[in-house]
Design an enzyme around this catalytic site. Structure first.
Site, mmCIF file in Angstrom:
data_model
loop_
_atom_site.group_PDB
_atom_site.id
_atom_site.type_symbol
_atom_site.label_atom_id
_atom_site.label_comp_id
_atom_site.label_asym_id
_atom_site.label_seq_id
_atom_site.Cartn_x
_atom_site.Cartn_y
_atom_site.Cartn_z
ATOM 1 C CG HIS A 118 -2.087 -0.812 1.166
ATOM 2 N ND1 HIS A 118 -2.051 -2.184 1.253
ATOM 3 C CD2 HIS A 118 -3.393 -0.483 0.988
ATOM 4 C CE1 HIS A 118 -3.292 -2.657 1.153
ATOM 5 N NE2 HIS A 118 -4.124 -1.654 0.987
ATOM 6 C CG ASN B 128 4.172 -4.673 2.560
ATOM 7 O OD1 ASN B 128 3.824 -3.587 3.008
ATOM 8 N ND2 ASN B 128 3.323 -5.542 2.044
#
Ligand SMILES: *[C@@H]1O[C@H](CO)[C@@H](O)[C@H](O)[C@H]1NC(C)=O
Length: 324
Positions: free
Chosen positions: A159, A191
């Site tokens: 994201h 991440n």
């Protein structure tokens, strides 16, 4: 004699043209001042953007308001983009963030969010559990990234605007899973490691200070090839060739709670690579101008730079020295 009359005529014409111009400029200026006063009364932070407001008026572009925000843009867009657009390439408006899409690389150039407590606390039952990754059908199919591009690529769907920042409504959270807000990220050690820590840090800032602007995006950083030559190298995944960024940045701006208080800005650049657990976020602090240089963007142009940029930052950050 005739010639003299002619000259006088020309002189008079010129004088009245200049006069009209001055009168026009005067009225435009007083109008701008009045608008500015009203704006500052409504919002104390507008004080910081006053030089830009005058610049916008001087340009007097009938279609655009401050900072090229289209007049009549939804209120939430005006709020999120209050301090300006980092760039204007294929700008896309969502319900709780705004992004600019890079059609060639099939990832965003930047994603801007404005975080307040309501975004984080959220409503009951709202969250990522009921959201799914999906292609953004608003992007023309030949420029769109798809789920298939990421499948078996070895990269996470990372994201840019974090899902946890948009818990006010399920629609907001759902939109962060659109692939326009996603970029290929190393999973283990990035991440789920340092990048996650950075996202949590931004939410902590919001908890403490109430109003935080954050702009996130990829970098494709050149490497020196010697003799003043440089080259950019990065992977691309899937049939649509989604570019894998070499680095990711977050530029963070915290509004002061005090009326006329100075905002606080800082920026981080993390390499898209496994980052050792023991490294701290401070290791990745970066001069905002360095990010602007590599990304071709301009952040929070409404804020006077001299007020923010001190000698806090080394000219080249640790990350650019050690993870090149
Ligand atoms: C959010 O996404 C889920 C799964 O795609 C869907 O079932 C749900 O209806 C969406 N909710 C809203 C409010 O858009």
């Amino acid at each position: 004699m005739r010639r003299l009359w002619h000259l006088l005529g020309v002189a008079f014409g010129l004088a009245s043209a200049v006069g009209c111009f001055l009168v026009g400029a005067y009225f435009q200026h007083t109008h701008a001042t009045r608008q500015l006063q009203q704006l500052v009364q409504q919002d104390v932070y507008a004080y910081y953007i006053s030089p830009k407001i005058f610049a916008a008026y001087a340009r007097a572009d009938p279609q655009f308001g401050f900072f090229n925000i289209p007049k009549g843009a939804p209120n939430h867009v005006q709020r999120i983009m209050k301090y300006g657009f980092p760039g204007l390439d294929d700008v896309r408006l969502y319900s709780d963030f705004v992004l600019s899409y890079d059609r060639r690389n099939r990832v965003a150039h930047w994603v801007c969010e404005h975080l307040q407590l309501a975004n984080l606390q959220g409503a009951r039952g709202v969250g990522r559990a009921s959201a799914t990754y999906r292609a953004d059908l608003s992007v023309p199919s030949n420029f769109r990234s798809t789920l298939a591009d990421y499948k078996h690529s070895g990269f996470d769907r990372g994201h840019l605007a974090a899902a946890g920042n948009h818990r006010g409504q399920q629609v907001h959270c759902n939109e962060t899973f659109l692939l326009t807000n996603i970029a290929p990220q190393i999973g283990q050690g990035f991440n789920s490691g340092a990048w996650n820590k950075l996202e949590i840090y931004v939410r902590e800032l919001t908890q403490s200070f109430g109003s935080v602007y954050v702009c996130t995006g990829p970098l494709f950083k050149p490497r020196a090839q010697g003799n003043r030559k440089w080259s950019v190298e990065y992977q691309m995944i899937g049939e649509n060739m989604v570019a894998v960024p070499t680095h990711f940045f977050k530029v963070i701006m915290v509004e002061s709670r005090l009326p006329l208080g100075k905002p606080y800005m800082e920026a981080y650049v993390l390499p898209n690579a496994p980052i050792p657990d023991q490294s701290t976020l401070r290791d990745f602090l970066c001069d905002i101008r360095e990010i602007e240089h590599f990304a071709g963007l301009h952040f929070f142009q409404g804020i006077r730079r001299s007020a923010i940029f001190g000698s806090n930052y080394p000219s080249e950050s640790k990350v650019f020295r050690e993870f090149a």
